[in-house]
Design a protein around this motif. Structure first.
Motif, PDB file in Angstrom:
ATOM      1  N   ALA A  99       0.827  -1.205   0.000  1.00  0.00           N
ATOM      2  CA  ALA A  99       0.000   0.000   0.000  1.00  0.00           C
ATOM      3  C   ALA A  99       0.863   1.257   0.000  1.00  0.00           C
ATOM      4  N   ASP A 100       2.038   1.200   0.656  1.00  0.00           N
ATOM      5  CA  ASP A 100       2.951   2.343   0.648  1.00  0.00           C
ATOM      6  C   ASP A 100       3.503   2.613  -0.747  1.00  0.00           C
ATOM      7  N   GLY A 101       3.532   1.569  -1.585  1.00  0.00           N
ATOM      8  CA  GLY A 101       4.122   1.690  -2.914  1.00  0.00           C
ATOM      9  C   GLY A 101       5.507   1.087  -2.950  1.00  0.00           C
ATOM     10  N   TRP A 102       5.720   0.156  -3.905  1.00  0.00           N
ATOM     11  CA  TRP A 102       7.021  -0.511  -3.993  1.00  0.00           C
ATOM     12  C   TRP A 102       8.086   0.439  -4.535  1.00  0.00           C
ATOM     13  N   PRO A 103       9.336   0.232  -4.170  1.00  0.00           N
ATOM     14  CA  PRO A 103      10.423   0.932  -4.866  1.00  0.00           C
ATOM     15  C   PRO A 103      10.577   0.370  -6.282  1.00  0.00           C
ATOM     16  N   ALA A 104      11.543   0.856  -7.023  1.00  0.00           N
ATOM     17  CA  ALA A 104      11.763   0.390  -8.394  1.00  0.00           C
ATOM     18  C   ALA A 104      11.979  -1.120  -8.424  1.00  0.00           C
ATOM     19  N   ARG A 105      11.578  -1.747  -9.545  1.00  0.00           N
ATOM     20  CA  ARG A 105      11.615  -3.207  -9.636  1.00  0.00           C
ATOM     21  C   ARG A 105      13.007  -3.770  -9.382  1.00  0.00           C
ATOM     22  N   GLY A 106      14.025  -3.134  -9.958  1.00  0.00           N
ATOM     23  CA  GLY A 106      15.385  -3.615  -9.748  1.00  0.00           C
ATOM     24  C   GLY A 106      15.795  -3.575  -8.286  1.00  0.00           C
ATOM     25  N   VAL A 107      15.420  -2.488  -7.606  1.00  0.00           N
ATOM     26  CA  VAL A 107      15.718  -2.364  -6.181  1.00  0.00           C
ATOM     27  C   VAL A 107      14.966  -3.430  -5.393  1.00  0.00           C
ATOM     28  N   LEU A 108      13.728  -3.693  -5.799  1.00  0.00           N
ATOM     29  CA  LEU A 108      12.903  -4.670  -5.099  1.00  0.00           C
ATOM     30  C   LEU A 108      13.523  -6.066  -5.172  1.00  0.00           C
ATOM     31  N   VAL A 109      14.082  -6.401  -6.323  1.00  0.00           N
ATOM     32  CA  VAL A 109      14.734  -7.708  -6.484  1.00  0.00           C
ATOM     33  C   VAL A 109      15.948  -7.818  -5.564  1.00  0.00           C
ATOM     34  N   VAL A 110      16.727  -6.737  -5.497  1.00  0.00           N
ATOM     35  CA  VAL A 110      17.909  -6.735  -4.631  1.00  0.00           C
ATOM     36  C   VAL A 110      17.493  -6.870  -3.169  1.00  0.00           C
ATOM     37  N   VAL A 111      16.454  -6.139  -2.778  1.00  0.00           N
ATOM     38  CA  VAL A 111      15.959  -6.223  -1.398  1.00  0.00           C
ATOM     39  C   VAL A 111      15.496  -7.643  -1.093  1.00  0.00           C
ATOM     40  N   ALA A 112      14.792  -8.268  -2.027  1.00  0.00           N
ATOM     41  CA  ALA A 112      14.321  -9.634  -1.820  1.00  0.00           C
ATOM     42  C   ALA A 112      15.496 -10.591  -1.619  1.00  0.00           C
ATOM     43  N   PHE A 204      11.715  -8.197   4.416  1.00  0.00           N
ATOM     44  CA  PHE A 204      11.415  -7.680   3.079  1.00  0.00           C
ATOM     45  C   PHE A 204      10.359  -6.578   3.155  1.00  0.00           C
ATOM     46  N   SER A 205       9.333  -6.792   3.958  1.00  0.00           N
ATOM     47  CA  SER A 205       8.276  -5.791   4.102  1.00  0.00           C
ATOM     48  C   SER A 205       8.817  -4.496   4.683  1.00  0.00           C
ATOM     49  N   LEU A 206       9.617  -4.604   5.746  1.00  0.00           N
ATOM     50  CA  LEU A 206      10.166  -3.420   6.387  1.00  0.00           C
ATOM     51  C   LEU A 206      11.092  -2.648   5.447  1.00  0.00           C
ATOM     52  N   MET A 207      12.035  -3.353   4.825  1.00  0.00           N
ATOM     53  CA  MET A 207      13.030  -2.665   3.992  1.00  0.00           C
ATOM     54  C   MET A 207      12.398  -2.031   2.762  1.00  0.00           C
ATOM     55  N   SER A 208      11.502  -2.751   2.091  1.00  0.00           N
ATOM     56  CA  SER A 208      10.883  -2.199   0.885  1.00  0.00           C
ATOM     57  C   SER A 208       9.999  -1.004   1.235  1.00  0.00           C
ATOM     58  N   SER A 209       9.314  -1.052   2.370  1.00  0.00           N
ATOM     59  CA  SER A 209       8.478   0.070   2.779  1.00  0.00           C
ATOM     60  C   SER A 209       9.321   1.289   3.112  1.00  0.00           C
ATOM     61  N   MET A 210      10.433   1.090   3.797  1.00  0.00           N
ATOM     62  CA  MET A 210      11.299   2.205   4.151  1.00  0.00           C
ATOM     63  C   MET A 210      11.952   2.818   2.920  1.00  0.00           C
ATOM     64  N   LEU A 211      12.289   2.005   1.944  1.00  0.00           N
ATOM     65  CA  LEU A 211      12.906   2.528   0.724  1.00  0.00           C
ATOM     66  C   LEU A 211      11.916   3.300  -0.139  1.00  0.00           C
ATOM     67  N   SER A 212      10.640   2.940  -0.051  1.00  0.00           N
ATOM     68  CA  SER A 212       9.640   3.633  -0.862  1.00  0.00           C
ATOM     69  C   SER A 212       9.141   4.911  -0.192  1.00  0.00           C
ATOM     70  N   ALA A 213       9.539   5.135   1.085  1.00  0.00           N
ATOM     71  CA  ALA A 213       9.095   6.322   1.812  1.00  0.00           C
ATOM     72  C   ALA A 213       9.863   7.547   1.337  1.00  0.00           C
ATOM     73  N   SER A 214       9.426   8.691   1.786  1.00  0.00           N
ATOM     74  CA  SER A 214      10.108   9.945   1.451  1.00  0.00           C
ATOM     75  C   SER A 214      11.467   9.967   2.121  1.00  0.00           C
ATOM     76  N   PRO A 215      12.372  10.863   1.706  1.00  0.00           N
ATOM     77  CA  PRO A 215      13.715  10.894   2.276  1.00  0.00           C
ATOM     78  C   PRO A 215      13.747  11.035   3.792  1.00  0.00           C
ATOM     79  N   ASP A 216      12.768  11.722   4.373  1.00  0.00           N
ATOM     80  CA  ASP A 216      12.754  11.855   5.828  1.00  0.00           C
ATOM     81  C   ASP A 216      12.114  10.656   6.516  1.00  0.00           C
ATOM     82  N   LYS A 217      11.692   9.660   5.701  1.00  0.00           N
ATOM     83  CA  LYS A 217      11.165   8.398   6.203  1.00  0.00           C
ATOM     84  C   LYS A 217       9.859   8.556   6.993  1.00  0.00           C
TER      85      LYS A 217
END
Length: 257
Positions: A99-112, A204-217
């Protein structure tokens, strides 16, 4: 190959090597600059996590009793249902991350890939090697609490990388409480694999959500929501441990009552 008897001193020695590989590899890869865990998880395959996972796997596989270490499937298989509460939280966190929105697909694969490595590495080290080493010397309850305390203490080292000591202490306490639940399920199922799955989904949920957040998290509520999930999981783990006595897990997982 001679099989290893996982005593407490041997398990602690393995932990020392694992720590060097985990943190040393990450520092060599990223340099001494401060960075968040989310940035590290999305910035490329973690060499330290890969080396540490491989090392922990070698030590666990070299054990003279792979069932005791938890490398085999849950026994009985229906005991895997005991994972329902942490799995529920992990799935809910995954939905929030989506729901927060995934980061870019390439980043998502690396996070996974990285979160899978971390989950495998930490479960092998703490719930297989270290816990079994402590069980060789101590009764189940002290062994579970000590292995979970070490699990929590290791997470405090993240403050060195992130520069946020306060957040690292919160993460350390959270990891200790999670560790109690993870260890209880590992002993009741006689396998590390259910918690490898949950651990991987959680990270995976925590890291991908934090990466998709704004710079101030500030846009990601998941790190705060995750903290509220930890205490119920800990209480659930203590509930599961009520049936555990002595120095080893039961031959078959007792049924929930």
């Amino acid at each position: 190959m001679k099989r290893l008897h996982l005593s407490a001193p041997l398990a602690l020695a393995a932990l020392a090597v694992w720590l060097v590989l985990t943190f040393g590899g990450q520092w060599l890869q990223s340099g001494i600059r401060q960075h968040s865990l989310a940035d590290a998880a999305g910035g490329g395959i973690g060499v330290g996590w890969l080396l540490a996972a491989a090392f922990a796997a070698v030590v666990a596989l070299a054990s003279h009793n792979r069932r005791a270490v938890g490398l085999l499937a849950p026994a009985p298989m229906k005991s895997a249902r005991l994972v329902w509460l942490p799995l529920l939280y992990a799935v809910l966190m995954l939905l929030v991350a989506w729901a927060d929105g995934w980061p870019a697909r390439g980043v998502l694969v690396v996070v996974a890939c990285n979160t899978a490595l971390v989950a495998l590495s930490e479960e092998l080290m703490f719930r297989a090697v270290l816990l079994q080493g402590f069980l060789d010397r101590f009764a189940i309850w002290p062994a579970v609490f000590m292995s979970s305390a070490v699990f929590g203490a290791v997470h405090a080292a993240n403050g060195i990388a992130s520069g946020d000591a306060g957040a690292a202490l919160v993460q350390s306490a959270s990891a200790f409480l999670q560790g109690l639940a993870y260890a209880a399920i590992r002993l009741r199922t006689r396998s590390i694999w259910p918690m490898v799955l949950v651990h991987g989904l959680w990270d995976f949920s925590l890291m991908s959500s934090m990466l998709s957040a704004s710079p101030d998290k500030q846009n990601s509520v998941l790190p705060y929501a995750a903290l509220f999930a930890v205490l119920p999981m800990c209480l659930y783990g203590l509930y599961l441990m009520r049936a555990l006595r002595g120095h080893a897990a039961p031959v078959s997982a007792p049924q929930l009552t």
